[in-house]
Design an enzyme around this catalytic site. Structure first.
Site, PDB file in Angstrom:
ATOM      1  N   LYS A  83      -5.520 -20.216  -0.867  1.00  8.58           N
ATOM      2  CA  LYS A  83      -4.345 -19.278  -0.702  1.00  8.58           C
ATOM      3  C   LYS A  83      -3.203 -20.011  -1.643  1.00  8.58           C
ATOM      4  O   LYS A  83      -3.573 -20.790  -2.567  1.00  8.58           O
ATOM      5  CB  LYS A  83      -3.825 -19.347   0.828  1.00  8.58           C
TER       6      LYS A  83
ATOM      7  N   ARG B 158       4.357 -19.808   3.730  1.00 11.10           N
ATOM      8  CA  ARG B 158       4.263 -19.865   4.958  1.00 11.10           C
ATOM      9  C   ARG B 158       4.151 -21.398   5.512  1.00 11.10           C
ATOM     10  O   ARG B 158       4.513 -21.664   6.801  1.00 11.10           O
ATOM     11  CB  ARG B 158       2.894 -19.537   5.232  1.00 11.10           C
TER      12      ARG B 158
ATOM     13  N   GLN C 145      -8.170  -7.522   0.425  1.00 13.59           N
ATOM     14  CA  GLN C 145      -7.698  -7.388  -0.927  1.00 13.59           C
ATOM     15  C   GLN C 145      -8.861  -6.657  -1.753  1.00 13.59           C
ATOM     16  O   GLN C 145      -8.836  -5.739  -2.457  1.00 13.59           O
ATOM     17  CB  GLN C 145      -7.126  -8.712  -1.621  1.00 13.59           C
TER      18      GLN C 145
ATOM     19  N   SER D 146     -12.597  -9.594   3.013  1.00 15.20           N
ATOM     20  CA  SER D 146     -10.990  -9.583   2.453  1.00 15.20           C
ATOM     21  C   SER D 146     -10.693  -8.118   2.105  1.00 15.20           C
ATOM     22  O   SER D 146     -11.363  -7.235   1.367  1.00 15.20           O
ATOM     23  CB  SER D 146     -11.468 -10.218   0.993  1.00 15.20           C
TER      24      SER D 146
ATOM     25  N   ARG E 124       0.977  -1.219  -0.063  1.00 14.82           N
ATOM     26  CA  ARG E 124       0.175  -0.049   0.156  1.00 14.82           C
ATOM     27  C   ARG E 124       1.051   1.292  -0.029  1.00 14.82           C
ATOM     28  O   ARG E 124       0.374   2.398  -0.659  1.00 14.82           O
ATOM     29  CB  ARG E 124      -1.064  -0.032   1.120  1.00 14.82           C
TER      30      ARG E 124
ATOM     31  N   ASP F  76      -3.325 -15.471   7.737  1.00 11.95           N
ATOM     32  CA  ASP F  76      -2.024 -15.575   7.166  1.00 11.95           C
ATOM     33  C   ASP F  76      -1.262 -16.394   8.264  1.00 11.95           C
ATOM     34  O   ASP F  76      -0.336 -17.222   7.943  1.00 11.95           O
ATOM     35  CB  ASP F  76      -1.297 -14.475   6.881  1.00 11.95           C
TER      36      ASP F  76
END
Length: 445
Positions: free
Chosen positions: A347, A399, A172, A170, A30, A320
């Site tokens: 994901k 992850r 996003q 979300s 961002r 996450d």
């Protein structure tokens, strides 16, 4: 430990010391976008140097924005809201869902043509969730499966604001539509089932971009009179990256780790709430604010954990951290039940399936469910459980790779994780940082 396409974890030592972690991925994306659209020069310091964020930087360079890159600081020469130029080639967003979805929102309202693509994983991930509402705003976007999959070909056009009821919580989706809303005529309102991460809104506030929030709705008036000036952005350490060391320190006996300048955004701290409810010992030190985001230092010491229920209301704040939470649950006492997490199946990998498979191979007892899993912890009264060393796969998911590495620290024998190059998407020096903490413990023994 060796870092090529594989990593070997040698257990047997606690984690000790003080470290910093990469800048927050979400904030870095961002920061690059809003400094590129600002008027004049900005600096973005302590940014995440993972490939995902570097691909967002390269995307704006391809759109005509001058960005000078050094290891600690990006110098961004912002061109204003209407200063982007048509790219000469397709833009590759790599492995970043955030990058491709947010940039789609920006490009939908331009007056030029652009194509966004990514790696194999990105070309399988759902894009309809931003393409459909953007089309409702008047966007002209073509893509595979009718715009459901990348590559996305965007013919920029004049957009109109809409009121959109998002079926998913979300950040996003919300951020993509807020960015498109900046370039639209009229008011754009996005309403979510539950409030998702608010990094975009906080950065809007920091740059003085006006918006309104009421409950789970956010509204922005398009083509704002305000033009925001460039300014310095200090990116907080990524709590999602810190989570691996926080859990590692909690589950490896004798550990004591402090992570400096970690982002403490309340839409992200679900991991701390869950770990505390499991019995983790986490101290929040020196709380402060940077670029609109709350930050603090976190000190974690090992303690036996116990199982908990993680329901749908906690999933947006822990999405996450799910893989590393599974590791904590696997070595805790008692049972952990995770529900409402079906989003995890789309994901970088199907994280429900991949974590269940890899932890089972390490001796964990797990029942997979469509929207989560039930984990029967290996812990016994008075001490943490131990996983079993094995050879694991990352499934190309950064992850998953890092979570298995932390799980391997509890085992009696070494763990080998194959295909660990993917870790660079978010945490380029993960193995070195882990080794640093293990070396510190060696010094103090």
């Amino acid at each position: 430990m060796t870092m090529a396409a594989s990593m070997t974890i040698q257990p047997g030592r606690p984690l000790k010391g003080t470290i910093s972690v990469p800048g927050d991925k979400s904030v870095t994306h961002r920061a690059i976008i809003l400094t590129a659209l600002a008027e004049g020069v900005s600096t973005v310091s302590s940014y995440c140097r993972g490939e995902d964020c570097l691909n967002t930087m390269r995307a704006f360079q391809a759109l005509g924005v001058r960005i000078e890159e050094s290891p600690d600081v990006l110098q961004v020469y912002g061109k204003g809201m209407w200063g982007l130029t048509e790219p000469t080639a397709p833009i590759d967003c790599g492995n970043s869902g955030t990058g491709i979805r947010l940039i789609t929102g920006v490009l939908a309202g331009q007056d030029f043509f652009s194509v966004l693509t990514g790696d194999d994983s990105i070309r399988r991930r759902p894009m309809g969730r931003v393409v459909k509402p953007l089309r409702t705003m008047g966007a002209t976007i073509a893509g595979r499966k009718g715009g459901e999959l990348a590559p996305l070909a965007i013919t920029g056009t004049r957009l109109k604001g809409i009121a959109y009821q998002s079926p998913v919580s979300s950040a996003q989706v919300k951020s993509s539509l807020l960015l498109a809303g900046l370039f639209s005529d009229g008011l754009t309102t996005i309403t979510e089932p539950r409030l998702s991460r608010d990094h975009t809104e906080r950065m809007f506030s920091y740059f003085g971009i006006p918006f309104r929030r009421e409950g789970c709705s956010v509204s922005i008036e398009g083509r704002p009179a305000v033009r925001w000036a460039g300014k310095p952005v200090l990116v907080p350490g990524d709590l999602s990256a810190a989570a691996f060391f926080i859990v590692g320190a909690a589950i490896v006996p004798g550990s004591d780790v402090t992570v400096r300048t970690v982002g403490m955004n309340p839409t992200r701290t679900g991991i701390l709430d869950v770990l505390r409810s499991m019995g983790a010992h986490i101290e929040v030190l020196n709380p402060r604010e940077e670029a609109g985001e709350p930050v603090a230092d976190l000190r974690v010491r090992s303690t036996p954990l116990h199982g908990v229920a993680i329901g749908p209301e906690l999933i947006p704040q822990t999405i996450d951290e799910f893989p590393i939470l599974c590791v904590a649950a696997a070595v805790a006492e008692g049972t952990t039940t995770i529900t409402g997490a079906e989003e995890l199946r789309v994901k970088e990998s199907d994280r429900i399936a991949t974590m269940a498979a890899e932890l089972r191979a390490m001796g964990a007892r797990i029942e997979e469910r469509p929207d989560g899993m039930v984990i029967h912890g290996l812990g016994q009264a008075g001490r943490n459980g131990r996983l079993t060393g094995t050879t694991s796969s990352s499934h190309g998911d950064h992850r998953v790779a890092m979570s298995v590495a932390i799980g391997g620290l509890t085992a009696a024998t070494s763990t080998v994780i194959q295909d660990t190059a993917c870790i660079d998407t978010s945490f380029p020096r993960f193995e070195a940082k882990l080794l640093e903490l293990l070396t510190e413990s060696g010094k103090s023994l």
